[in-house]
Design a protein around this motif. Sequence first.
Motif, PDB file in Angstrom:
ATOM      1  N   PHE A  98     -33.118  -5.422 -17.408  1.00  0.00           N
ATOM      2  CA  PHE A  98     -33.668  -6.649 -17.985  1.00  0.00           C
ATOM      3  C   PHE A  98     -32.528  -7.617 -18.274  1.00  0.00           C
ATOM      4  O   PHE A  98     -31.616  -7.307 -19.030  1.00  0.00           O
ATOM      5  CB  PHE A  98     -34.444  -6.291 -19.256  1.00  0.00           C
ATOM      6  CG  PHE A  98     -34.860  -7.463 -20.093  1.00  0.00           C
ATOM      7  CD1 PHE A  98     -35.242  -8.659 -19.516  1.00  0.00           C
ATOM      8  CD2 PHE A  98     -34.890  -7.364 -21.473  1.00  0.00           C
ATOM      9  CE1 PHE A  98     -35.620  -9.742 -20.293  1.00  0.00           C
ATOM     10  CE2 PHE A  98     -35.279  -8.433 -22.260  1.00  0.00           C
ATOM     11  CZ  PHE A  98     -35.634  -9.620 -21.662  1.00  0.00           C
ATOM     12  N   TYR A  99     -32.589  -8.809 -17.656  1.00  0.00           N
ATOM     13  CA  TYR A  99     -31.537  -9.821 -17.767  1.00  0.00           C
ATOM     14  C   TYR A  99     -32.123 -11.151 -18.234  1.00  0.00           C
ATOM     15  O   TYR A  99     -33.324 -11.398 -18.106  1.00  0.00           O
ATOM     16  CB  TYR A  99     -30.865 -10.042 -16.398  1.00  0.00           C
ATOM     17  CG  TYR A  99     -30.072  -8.859 -15.912  1.00  0.00           C
ATOM     18  CD1 TYR A  99     -28.693  -8.823 -16.052  1.00  0.00           C
ATOM     19  CD2 TYR A  99     -30.701  -7.759 -15.327  1.00  0.00           C
ATOM     20  CE1 TYR A  99     -27.953  -7.735 -15.607  1.00  0.00           C
ATOM     21  CE2 TYR A  99     -29.969  -6.668 -14.881  1.00  0.00           C
ATOM     22  CZ  TYR A  99     -28.604  -6.653 -15.027  1.00  0.00           C
ATOM     23  OH  TYR A  99     -27.875  -5.576 -14.603  1.00  0.00           O
ATOM     24  N   ILE A 100     -31.253 -12.000 -18.764  1.00  0.00           N
ATOM     25  CA  ILE A 100     -31.625 -13.386 -19.016  1.00  0.00           C
ATOM     26  C   ILE A 100     -30.555 -14.283 -18.411  1.00  0.00           C
ATOM     27  O   ILE A 100     -29.400 -13.864 -18.237  1.00  0.00           O
ATOM     28  CB  ILE A 100     -31.837 -13.699 -20.515  1.00  0.00           C
ATOM     29  CG1 ILE A 100     -30.526 -13.648 -21.298  1.00  0.00           C
ATOM     30  CG2 ILE A 100     -32.851 -12.756 -21.131  1.00  0.00           C
ATOM     31  CD1 ILE A 100     -30.679 -14.102 -22.750  1.00  0.00           C
ATOM     32  N   GLY A 101     -30.924 -15.511 -18.065  1.00  0.00           N
ATOM     33  CA  GLY A 101     -29.973 -16.430 -17.467  1.00  0.00           C
ATOM     34  C   GLY A 101     -30.454 -17.856 -17.571  1.00  0.00           C
ATOM     35  O   GLY A 101     -31.622 -18.118 -17.889  1.00  0.00           O
TER      36      GLY A 101
ATOM     37  N   GLY B 131     -26.061  -9.803 -27.898  1.00  0.00           N
ATOM     38  CA  GLY B 131     -26.911  -8.635 -27.695  1.00  0.00           C
ATOM     39  C   GLY B 131     -27.150  -8.278 -26.251  1.00  0.00           C
ATOM     40  O   GLY B 131     -28.296  -8.265 -25.797  1.00  0.00           O
ATOM     41  N   CYS B 132     -26.076  -7.956 -25.517  1.00  0.00           N
ATOM     42  CA  CYS B 132     -26.212  -7.485 -24.146  1.00  0.00           C
ATOM     43  C   CYS B 132     -24.974  -6.677 -23.791  1.00  0.00           C
ATOM     44  O   CYS B 132     -24.018  -6.602 -24.568  1.00  0.00           O
ATOM     45  CB  CYS B 132     -26.418  -8.643 -23.164  1.00  0.00           C
ATOM     46  SG  CYS B 132     -25.002  -9.752 -22.995  1.00  0.00           S
TER      47      CYS B 132
ATOM     48  N   LEU C 167     -36.384  -3.065 -26.916  1.00  0.00           N
ATOM     49  CA  LEU C 167     -35.901  -3.285 -25.557  1.00  0.00           C
ATOM     50  C   LEU C 167     -34.511  -3.914 -25.586  1.00  0.00           C
ATOM     51  O   LEU C 167     -34.237  -4.808 -26.389  1.00  0.00           O
ATOM     52  CB  LEU C 167     -36.869  -4.195 -24.802  1.00  0.00           C
ATOM     53  CG  LEU C 167     -36.576  -4.400 -23.309  1.00  0.00           C
ATOM     54  CD1 LEU C 167     -36.775  -3.100 -22.542  1.00  0.00           C
ATOM     55  CD2 LEU C 167     -37.478  -5.486 -22.740  1.00  0.00           C
ATOM     56  N   LYS C 168     -33.639  -3.454 -24.694  1.00  0.00           N
ATOM     57  CA  LYS C 168     -32.277  -3.955 -24.634  1.00  0.00           C
ATOM     58  C   LYS C 168     -32.099  -4.910 -23.457  1.00  0.00           C
ATOM     59  O   LYS C 168     -32.605  -4.665 -22.362  1.00  0.00           O
ATOM     60  CB  LYS C 168     -31.288  -2.791 -24.481  1.00  0.00           C
ATOM     61  CG  LYS C 168     -31.382  -1.749 -25.571  1.00  0.00           C
ATOM     62  CD  LYS C 168     -31.116  -2.326 -26.947  1.00  0.00           C
ATOM     63  CE  LYS C 168     -31.221  -1.246 -28.012  1.00  0.00           C
ATOM     64  NZ  LYS C 168     -31.161  -1.816 -29.382  1.00  0.00           N
TER      65      LYS C 168
END
Length: 344
Positions: free
Chosen positions: A160-163, A253-254, A188-189
């Motif tokens: 699970f990623y964000i961008g 937080g990643c 969830l991480k």
Amino acid sequence: MATNTTKEVLTDLSPIIKVYKDGTVERLKSTPHVPPSPEDATTAVSSKDINISPVVQARLYLPKLTDPNQKLPILVYYHGGAFCVESAFSLLHHRFINILATEAKALVISVEYRLAPEHPLPIAYEDSWIALQWMASHAIKEASVGKDPWLTEYGDFDKFYIGGDSSGANIVHNILLRAGAEPLPGNLKIVGGFLSHPYFWGSKPIGSEPKEDFEQSKACKIWLFVYPSAPGGIDNPMINPFVDDVPSLSGLGCKRLLVCVAEKDPLMERGILYGESVKKSGWYGQVEMVVVEGEGHSFHVFDPDTEKAKNLIKQLASFISHKLQGLKLLDRFHHKSYDCGLYA
């Protein structure tokens, strides 16, 4: 007698946006909205629009599957546009996300957050957090209400990623800090986040930034326009993470971070400073940095067909599809590893 129909301008931030005294908002740099597609003609990516909440929408992208049981990395994406123009539904970002989704073989949720000046900051941050919580709720097997079948059937919640790009990259930074302090549904991480040409600024110039009339810079004016009530103004920690007494970057937080900047972008040096500051903060994760020579701000979104844009998109895709090699995600990471490179 001829009638003067010229409206009085209240705020002129050309070539981005104008606001008139009658309340009319003219978005000069927005591209038209386009509908989702059952299958994009160029990439074969399917897309659809959903309502996350009464005020937050998103466009979901599903690349063509080679195996019906295939599980895909998940990317929550925040579009750029200075918090006041562009859209998850715009031609510009729809085209870009189609390309990124197929290149990364990832399921993408492109968030439609509300824009200033009608909805000044911090509303965009709150909308973005709501979207992240909604996505994370799909990882809770016991819950069934409001789930999207694409995510439940094809999403790999261990990847699970964000961008985001520009102001969207600024959102990524602030979301990662919040995710480091507040657990997401199901605990969830977030594996990693990428920041493309992030929008950071401050009251004092750094490096080669122009020293004269610094407070009249476009970057400063835009922030004060989209967040007129910001405590600290242009030194608010949401836009300037380098001032004193701000949340430590060690709290991101990643597990992995990718920062991309471009040589001709006025925001470049802030982006480099961000990557270096994360490395020095004591954050336990891996930082990668990409510097693209000869290009400007968000060039890969404006024209994704150039050779350098294709190379950068491949870099983003590689970051998203990264194999974790069986490593278990932990609340706290046990080692530090930095991989900073220069890409022409």
